[in-house]
Design a protein around this motif. Structure first.
Motif, mmCIF file in Angstrom:
data_model
loop_
_atom_site.group_PDB
_atom_site.id
_atom_site.type_symbol
_atom_site.label_atom_id
_atom_site.label_comp_id
_atom_site.label_asym_id
_atom_site.label_seq_id
_atom_site.Cartn_x
_atom_site.Cartn_y
_atom_site.Cartn_z
ATOM 1 N N PHE A 31 0.891 -1.221 0.049
ATOM 2 C CA PHE A 31 0.076 -0.102 0.061
ATOM 3 C C PHE A 31 0.792 1.248 -0.044
ATOM 4 N N LEU A 148 -13.305 -3.133 -7.656
ATOM 5 C CA LEU A 148 -12.620 -4.473 -7.154
ATOM 6 C C LEU A 148 -13.191 -5.653 -7.828
ATOM 7 N N VAL A 154 -3.964 -4.006 -10.001
ATOM 8 C CA VAL A 154 -3.446 -2.803 -9.073
ATOM 9 C C VAL A 154 -4.828 -1.938 -8.812
ATOM 10 N N LEU A 155 -4.751 -1.251 -7.767
ATOM 11 C CA LEU A 155 -5.883 -0.485 -7.280
ATOM 12 C C LEU A 155 -5.058 0.961 -7.005
ATOM 13 N N LEU A 157 -6.244 4.834 -6.300
ATOM 14 C CA LEU A 157 -7.254 5.748 -5.516
ATOM 15 C C LEU A 157 -6.764 7.224 -5.629
ATOM 16 N N ARG A 177 -8.309 0.147 4.267
ATOM 17 C CA ARG A 177 -6.987 -0.329 4.528
ATOM 18 C C ARG A 177 -7.020 -1.915 4.834
ATOM 19 N N GLN A 180 -8.109 -3.779 1.902
ATOM 20 C CA GLN A 180 -6.660 -4.027 0.795
ATOM 21 C C GLN A 180 -5.837 -5.249 1.437
ATOM 22 N N ILE A 185 -4.208 -6.806 -2.414
ATOM 23 C CA ILE A 185 -4.044 -6.058 -3.749
ATOM 24 C C ILE A 185 -3.037 -4.923 -3.565
ATOM 25 N N THR A 186 -1.859 -4.852 -4.605
ATOM 26 C CA THR A 186 -1.217 -3.599 -4.964
ATOM 27 C C THR A 186 -1.859 -2.344 -5.131
ATOM 28 N N THR A 187 -1.788 -1.348 -4.151
ATOM 29 C CA THR A 187 -2.699 -0.246 -4.078
ATOM 30 C C THR A 187 -1.720 1.531 -4.203
ATOM 31 N N TYR A 189 -2.168 5.305 -3.620
ATOM 32 C CA TYR A 189 -3.275 5.930 -2.752
ATOM 33 C C TYR A 189 -2.777 7.514 -2.810
ATOM 34 N N SER A 201 -0.432 3.882 5.180
ATOM 35 C CA SER A 201 0.632 3.141 4.178
ATOM 36 C C SER A 201 1.703 2.227 4.553
#
Ligand SMILES: Nc1ncnc2c1ncn2[C@@H]1O[C@H](COP(=O)(O)OP(=O)(O)OP(=O)(O)O)[C@@H](O)[C@H]1O
Ligand SMILES: [Mg+2]
Lengths: 357, 298, 262
Positions: A31, A148, A154-155, A157, A177, A180, A185-187, A189, A201
């Motif tokens: 994250f 999702l 990859v997400l 935001l 969080r 996730q 999932i790779t995020t 933000y 994070s």
């Protein structure tokens, strides 16, 4: 090589360089937050990962595949927008189903997945509503479910919470969080709220003016800011101008009072005046014990913030803010009175200049 | 009771009553006017369509609409109106799309807006003159095509005083009207919707089919109906182009009112009723279609 | 990225051809009156024609009176609906949209039946009364545009708050109307007025059926009897319409600037 890699990415609009030489390697399931002031290029970088903008230079790789020039609809990336961006003509369920529908998945699979997603975002009952019948927080949950539902790799935001009020912001922050973590999932933000970035994070990318200032865990970024910019942007940090007396021992002079920077002042020359950082919570309003730096000053301002009392002490040119806990038994010192403050030698940090291009 | 006491008793009543009464004062002339000069005259024609000259009820006027000239006039009118509305809607949509979403230079937009405002009002007699000067027998385009491209419009069967001639002429005000209505509607399509659709894997076509088009549908439909009514009731352009020679309903009605042709007021009322019914039905259809497709609007 | 603009440009180009060619052709045609060379003879002829001056003045006068009638009808109504009687709003909006759907020829035909010389309100019996009837006819035509312009204006100034502020200072309704509302919707009113003018100045059907000596029937008459002068008239009409729309645009821009400055 990480799961999502940005190598030497830049973006130029006309004569304006908006993102300069951006290098970042994100691990699978990590994250990451982009943190920085308005206009520093967070959104632009995110949109390059999404494929809405093509980098002027550099490479973006997802899971080893070069996606730099790929269209957004071929990247299998999920995105959540600040303004929710729900399709107004579709119900909640239809919104969540959208990605599956355009991918022509079987009907029963879609129905199952939609129900599952709505349950995950805790809106199982609202499938038949239209977006205008939902609150902002609910709309953003639907947007999350929609992003999702297609199982993106990859997400992304982009300030997803900044249109919501403070209470919902905090609860939704925690929900995003934990979701996730659960989905691993790779995020990425994007936010300009340092508290959000610090609390959510794994790592934070602090940006300013299109540049990466520092990449590190919340602990590192908060406690050991690399540059003056990071120091001033992350948290309330005191920045003091210090004249270097002896680089070897870390001795410096601030407004005529000599103190020691325990971590050294490597790279600075004798007689130079350099910015140094000092966290408010590292300073106490007494002499303390042992090997501490001690300075004399005048109480300039006392602000009662509830559990914490924030006091400004001026030495001369420089002043520091310090936080003490409220103690009902002891009144805070009056303004204008003399005071001695102390802080640990290791808490005084030399700041580097901002990274070059 | 003294004079002052009387006033004191009366005043508050007058005040609270006064507020509503001045609001009514504001709106009464409006309603009076629209009833007298918009609604009653129309209704009176409807009544007249069902009356004999001495005032008794009859369906005879309606039955007499069933003459070949009248039926064909309605038919041509409907064809021209539908064609110019649909083509106008299509072309107007494409132009509005290019201007709003086509990433063209900014100054183009106010220019297109102003020009559309002008062209949408540039109907009637002058428009007919303009097209006669362009595509008429001695028109510039007719002559140039003949001279340089070897295309003889007349030999190809083109005639300004025909279905296609009239349709092309009407498009001159239909297209800009559509552009004017659709530009704000296209502005209402948020950039994020397209992006959200794209990132979910949709092609541009799928985005238009599932999101943009359904969102635009009400404005598109409403504007097309408006264009239809606009063409269906237009007299001046056709009249100046063709005199009474083109057999469309508004011209037939115009000639009838002027006493040129039929000289039968009650048949005229029936003609008018037909026109009212057709534009009315178009609107009922519009309302019905909207209600079906639009549960998502507050 | 660059190639994606080709389509839009092509569309604009095609549109420009369709819309500009008739104007060029008309202008060219209007210059052909003198054999063998271009001249402004057709314009000279038109401007020297008494009937042109008379009919144009007549239509201008009718347009001005129409605007006045429109303002007197629409401003109080739009104001009352916005500030006091929002429940009537759908009804009023519906009524103001009717003239877009009911063809003008129907409306005027209705007048001829309802207000003929042997009716209860014989408005067609004297020329002055018929002039008034024409004004009313035009006021219905302009109603949708006038109402929308004024209503938008009232929304942007927030008429309700202004009214309450004025009332709290002790102003009566006439004062509010004349001193507070009218000056603030002036720009909206002017746009509505110019649009009305553009609609009314060359209108043919209603003027012709009420047998008034207006500019529209005059143009039709010239069209039936002369060769080059109609083109000159079309160009003149186009310029007048353009002037009206240009003024509306200018007004709108002025308002945006003043809002930005405030
Ligand atoms: N399409 C564009 N054309 C020209 N300049 C642009 C474009 N998009 C963004 N910019 C510029 O790039 C800079 C960075 O924009 P960006 O949206 O990435 O900032 P941000 O960090 O997301 O800020 P915020 O917190 O306000 O959202 C800004 O100065 C902006 O003006
Ligand atoms: Mg941003």
């Amino acid at each position: 090589m990480g799961f999502l890699d940005l190598e030497g990415v830049r973006k130029v609009y006309g004569a304006n360089t908006v993102v300069r030489n951006f290098n970042l390697s994100i691990q699978r399931g990590e994250f990451i937050s982009f943190l920085g002031p308005s206009g520093c290029g967070k959104t632009t970088t995110l949109r390059m990962i999404a494929g809405f903008e093509i980098p002027s230079a550099g490479t973006i790789r997802i899971d080893g595949r070069d996606v730099t020039e790929l269209k957004p609809n071929q990247r299998n990336v999920g995105m959540v927008f600040q303004s929710y961006a729900l399709f107004p003509n579709l119900t909640v369920a239809e919104n969540v189903a959208f990605g599956l529908k355009v991918a022509r998945r079987p009907k029963d699979e879609i129905a199952r997945r939609v129900a599952e997603m709505l349950a995950i975002v805790k809106l199982p009952e609202l499938g038949d509503r239209y977006p205008y019948q939902l609150s902002g927080g609910q709309q953003q949950r639907v947007a999350l479910a929609r992003a999702l539902a297609v199982k993106p790799t990859v997400l992304l935001l982009d300030e997803p919470l900044s249109a919501l009020d403070a209470k919902i912001r905090i609860s939704l922050r925690e929900e995003i969080r934990s979701l996730q973590r659960e989905l691993d999932i790779t995020t990425v933000y994007v936010t300009h709220d340092q508290e959000e970035a610090l609390s959510m994070s794994d790592r934070i990318v602090v940006m300013s003016d299109g540049r990466v200032e520092q990449i590190g865990t919340p602990f590192e970024v908060y406690n050991y800011p690399a540059t003056r910019f990071v120091a001033s942007f992350v948290g309330t940090l005191n920045i003091l101008d210090a004249r270097i007396v002896d680089p070897a021992s870390g001795r410096v002079v601030i407004d005529g009072q000599e103190v020691i920077a325990g971590r050294g002042v490597n790279g600075a020359g004798v007689g130079e005046v350099r910015p140094m950082a000092l966290r408010p919570e590292a300073i106490t309003l007494d002499g303390g014990n042992g090997d501490r730096n001690r300075m004399q000053g005048t109480i300039e301002e006392v602000a009662f913030l509830g559990a914490v009392v924030r006091i400004r002490v001026r030495f001369g040119e420089n002043a520091v803010l310090l936080d003490t806990f409220n103690n009902p038994g002891v009144a805070p010192p009056p303004r204008g009175s003399r005071a001695e403050v102390s802080f640990g030698r290791d808490d005084l940090l030399l700041l580097q200049d901002s990274a070059a291009d | 009771m003294s004079r002052e006491a009387e006033l004191a008793v009366v005043a508050p009543v007058a005040r609270s009553g006064g507020r509503r009464s001045w609001a009514w004062l504001g709106i009464t002339p409006f309603f009076l006017f629209t009833v007298l000069f918009l609604i009653l005259p129309t209704l009176d024609l409807v009544v007249g369509a069902f009356q004999t000259p001495d005032g008794s009820f009859t369906l005879d006027n309606i039955a007499r609409l069933n003459q070949p000239t009248i039926v064909s006039a309605y038919w041509i009118s409907i064809q021209v109106s539908v064609a110019s509305a649909l083509l106008g809607a299509l072309a107007g949509f494409v132009i509005a799309y290019a201007v709003v979403l086509g990433k063209l230079p900014r100054p183009l937009r106010p220019f297109v807006t102003t020009f559309s405002g002008v062209a949408s009002q540039f109907a009637g007699i002058p428009l007919a003159f303009a097209f006669l000067a362009t595509l008429g027998p001695t028109g510039l385009v007719t002559a140039l095509l003949d001279q340089y491209a070897g295309i003889n419009l007349r030999a190809l069967g083109f005639n300004l005083l025909s279905f296609w001639g009239l349709t092309i002429t009407y498009l001159y005000f239909q297209i800009p009207l559509m552009v004017l209505i659709l530009m704000p509607a296209l502005d209402g399509l948020r950039k994020e919707w397209r992006e959200a659709a794209a990132i979910l894997g949709a092609t541009p076509w799928q985005y238009w089919r599932h999101v943009a088009f359904p969102v635009l549908w009400p404005s598109l439909l409403g504007a097309t109906i408006l264009l239809f009514a606009n063409a269906f009731g237009a007299v001046a352009t056709a009249y100046a182009l063709t005199g009474s020679s083109l057999n469309i309903v508004p011209i037939l009605l115009y000639a009838q009112i002027r006493g040129d042709v039929l000289h039968d007021p009650h048949l005229g009322y029936a003609l008018a009723l037909g026109m009212i019914l057709i534009t009315g039905l178009a609107n009922v259809g519009y309302i019905w279609l909207r209600q079906r497709g639009e549960r998502w609007i507050k | 990225m660059k190639t994606s603009r080709l389509g839009p440009w092509l569309i604009i180009l095609l549109g420009a051809i369709y819309f500009i060619v008739p104007l060029i052709a008309t202008f060219e045609f209007s210059l052909r009156k003198r054999r063998g060379e271009y001249s402004f003879d057709a314009y000279r002829w038109v401007f020297a024609d008494n009937r042109f001056i008379e009919s144009f003045s007549y239509s201008t006068f009718v347009a001005l009176v129409t605007i006045l009638v429109g303002v007197v009808l629409v401003v109080p109504a739009a104001y009352a609906v916005r500030v006091r009687m929002p429940r009537l709003r759908p009804v009023v909006e519906f009524v103001t949209l009717l003239p877009l759907v009911i063809p003008p020829i129907i409306i005027v035909f209705g007048y001829l039946r309802l207000y003929n010389s042997s009716s209860w309100l014989p408005m067609t019996s004297s020329p002055r009364a018929t002039d008034l009837l024409l004004v009313f006819a035009y006021a219905t035509l302009a109603l949708p545009y006038m109402y929308r312009a004024v209503d938008t204006g009232m929304r942007s100034i927030d008429a309700r708050t202004l009214t309450e502020a004025a009332q709290s200072l002790g102003a009566g309704w006439l004062t509010i109307m004349l001193r507070v509302i009218l000056p603030n919707v002036r720009v909206a009113l002017l746009s509505g007025a110019f649009l009305t003018f553009a609609i009314v100045i060359g209108e043919f059907t209603m003027a012709s059926l009420l047998d008034r000596p207006a500019f529209g029937p005059y143009m039709q008459n010239i069209g039936a009897n002369r060769a080059y002068e109609p083109s000159a008239l079309a160009i003149i009409a186009f310029v007048v319409t353009w002037a009206c729309m240009g003024l509306i645009q200018l007004l709108g821009r002025g308002r945006r600037q003043s809002v930005a400055a405030a």
